[in-house]
Design an enzyme around this catalytic site. Structure first.
Site, mmCIF file in Angstrom:
data_model
loop_
_atom_site.group_PDB
_atom_site.id
_atom_site.type_symbol
_atom_site.label_atom_id
_atom_site.label_comp_id
_atom_site.label_asym_id
_atom_site.label_seq_id
_atom_site.Cartn_x
_atom_site.Cartn_y
_atom_site.Cartn_z
ATOM 1 N N ALA A 111 0.873 -1.189 0.000
ATOM 2 C CA ALA A 111 0.000 0.000 0.000
ATOM 3 C C ALA A 111 0.909 1.238 0.000
ATOM 4 O O ALA A 111 0.836 2.089 0.874
ATOM 5 C CB ALA A 111 -0.954 -0.004 1.197
ATOM 6 N N SER A 165 1.045 7.473 5.792
ATOM 7 C CA SER A 165 0.995 6.123 6.345
ATOM 8 C C SER A 165 -0.003 5.308 5.529
ATOM 9 O O SER A 165 -1.028 5.850 5.084
ATOM 10 C CB SER A 165 0.536 6.196 7.805
ATOM 11 O OG SER A 165 0.106 4.926 8.233
ATOM 12 N N HIS A 188 7.247 5.637 1.372
ATOM 13 C CA HIS A 188 7.996 4.469 0.881
ATOM 14 C C HIS A 188 8.872 4.874 -0.314
ATOM 15 O O HIS A 188 10.020 4.464 -0.419
ATOM 16 C CB HIS A 188 7.032 3.372 0.408
ATOM 17 C CG HIS A 188 6.139 2.813 1.477
ATOM 18 N ND1 HIS A 188 4.786 3.031 1.504
ATOM 19 C CD2 HIS A 188 6.419 2.037 2.558
ATOM 20 C CE1 HIS A 188 4.251 2.402 2.543
ATOM 21 N NE2 HIS A 188 5.218 1.800 3.203
ATOM 22 N N GLY A 245 12.398 4.205 7.542
ATOM 23 C CA GLY A 245 11.866 5.555 7.731
ATOM 24 C C GLY A 245 11.855 5.991 9.192
ATOM 25 O O GLY A 245 11.532 5.184 10.077
HETATM 26 P P1 AMP Z 1 5.542 -0.132 6.283
HETATM 27 O O1 AMP Z 1 5.094 -0.492 4.903
HETATM 28 O O2 AMP Z 1 4.556 0.715 7.030
HETATM 29 O O3 AMP Z 1 6.045 -1.309 7.072
HETATM 30 O O4 AMP Z 1 6.800 0.825 6.087
HETATM 31 C C1 AMP Z 1 7.918 0.427 5.345
HETATM 32 C C2 AMP Z 1 9.009 1.453 5.528
HETATM 33 O O5 AMP Z 1 8.553 2.727 5.102
HETATM 34 C C3 AMP Z 1 9.414 1.607 7.014
HETATM 35 O O6 AMP Z 1 10.825 1.755 7.087
HETATM 36 C C4 AMP Z 1 8.719 2.890 7.404
HETATM 37 O O7 AMP Z 1 9.354 3.572 8.460
HETATM 38 C C5 AMP Z 1 8.791 3.686 6.125
HETATM 39 N N1 AMP Z 1 7.768 4.746 6.097
HETATM 40 C C6 AMP Z 1 6.441 4.614 6.351
HETATM 41 N N2 AMP Z 1 5.827 5.819 6.304
HETATM 42 C C7 AMP Z 1 6.795 6.732 6.031
HETATM 43 C C8 AMP Z 1 6.814 8.146 5.853
HETATM 44 N N3 AMP Z 1 5.703 8.886 5.955
HETATM 45 N N4 AMP Z 1 7.989 8.745 5.578
HETATM 46 C C9 AMP Z 1 9.140 8.015 5.467
HETATM 47 N N5 AMP Z 1 9.194 6.679 5.615
HETATM 48 C C10 AMP Z 1 8.038 6.034 5.894
#
Ligand code: AMP
Length: 301
Positions: free
Chosen positions: A39, A192, A44, A154
């Site tokens: 998503a 997010s 990302h 992130g």
């Molecule tokens: P997730 O898909 O939520 O597990 O996130 C995957 C990676 O994307 C993780 O390292 C998160 O910290 C990073 N991430 C998620 N949201 C953001 C954002 N708004 N800004 C920067 N990195 C993000």
């Protein structure tokens, strides 16, 4: 291994993924790796852009890891948009999208339980039991299969970053950890995948909550710089700064946003999530609920 038209490889098999990485390493090319749960949004994509800048080839994994969800409903409702994800990854020129199946990652329920009490018994680790243990396990598994040279995470998931950084050190992974800044929308709300579950009103509520958080950070900055200098000088090199009153005032202010439920506000040392110490960076972290969706954010001072 690559298609003639240079299109992105989609790899499901663990063996094939490792085979690809081994062949890339034989050519002395550097692999940048961005683990995600899909998503995808600009947050990302910013990690992918950073990986592309520093590495020859980029692998992005999409795997919604059941072990890091402490609530079944959160796992079941986690947004999935594979078609949209592939489009964005292809546009960015990602080399491999790694899509392991649940069965291949967890042939059986793991007996191994990684722990890191100093870093996980607080913030999200306290409120979501099993979350960071699940993250540690999946990250270690993914690193073993993908064999990256550099990894990109992130700042939005700050505690996760500290835990993964320490995991890399403790397990002697030969790779470089990169932390990338949080990407926000124009209202200041951190992007997010879970934002997709909010109505326009919910997004607005979350944004106004984060705006208050930003004003708290400004006040904290002023507080820290006006903290009695004689106290700081008295015990130079590590005196603890008392923020109990500041924190409780902050909680009261954040609780005034109707429609938003504060789960926690924590103000702690950004290095180890312990007490705030002079001359060290301070982390202001929150978790909050809007329309039944749990969101997190943090700012550094
Ligand atoms: P997730 O898909 O939520 O597990 O996130 C995957 C990676 O994307 C993780 O390292 C998160 O910290 C990073 N991430 C998620 N949201 C953001 C954002 N708004 N800004 C920067 N990195 C993000």
């Amino acid at each position: 291994m690559r298609f003639i038209d240079n299109s992105m490889l989609k790899i499901e098999s663990l063996k094939e993924m490792t085979g690809w990485s081994n062949s890339v390493h034989c050519d002395r090319q550097k692999i940048g790796f961005v683990p995600t749960m899909g998503a995808l949004h600009q947050g990302h994509l910013s990690l992918i852009a950073a990986a592309k800048k520093k590495c020859d080839l980029v692998v992005v994994s999409i795997f919604v890891n059941p072990l890091q969800f402490n609530e079944e409903t959160d796992f079941v409702n986690y947004p999935v948009d594979l078609a949209g994800d592939f489009k964005q990854l292809e546009e960015l020129g990602v080399d491999v999208c790694f899509l392991p199946t649940k069965e291949s990652m967890y042939q059986r329920l793991p007996l191994l339980n990684l722990e890191m009490p100093e870093l996980i018994d607080c913030l999200c680790g306290k409120d979501r039991p099993g979350y960071l243990e699940g993250v540690m396990l999946i990250v270690a598994k993914l690193f073993n299969v993908v064999k990256p040279d550099e990894v990109f995470f992130g700042q939005k998931d700050y505690q996760q970053c500290l835990v993964v950084k320490r995991l890399i050190e403790d397990l002697n992974y030969d790779l470089k950890f990169n932390i990338c800044p949080t990407v926000r929308d124009e209202s200041g709300l951190a992007l997010s995948s879970r934002n997709r579950r909010l109505s326009p009103e919910g997004l607005q509520l979350a944004a106004s909550f984060v705006q208050i958080l930003c004003s708290l950070r400004r006040r904290l900055q002023a507080f820290l710089s006006s903290y009695p200098q004689d106290k700081l000088l008295e015990k130079s090199g590590g005196s603890v700064i008392n923020l109990v009153k500041f924190k409780s005032d902050g909680e009261e202010i954040l609780k005034t946003v109707k429609g938003v439920k504060l789960e926690y506000l924590e103000i702690c040392c950004a290095d180890d999530l312990g007490e705030v110490v002079e001359n060290r960076k301070v982390l202001v972290a929150v978790a909050f609920w809007v329309e039944g969706v749990r969101l997190i954010d943090n700012l550094l001072v």
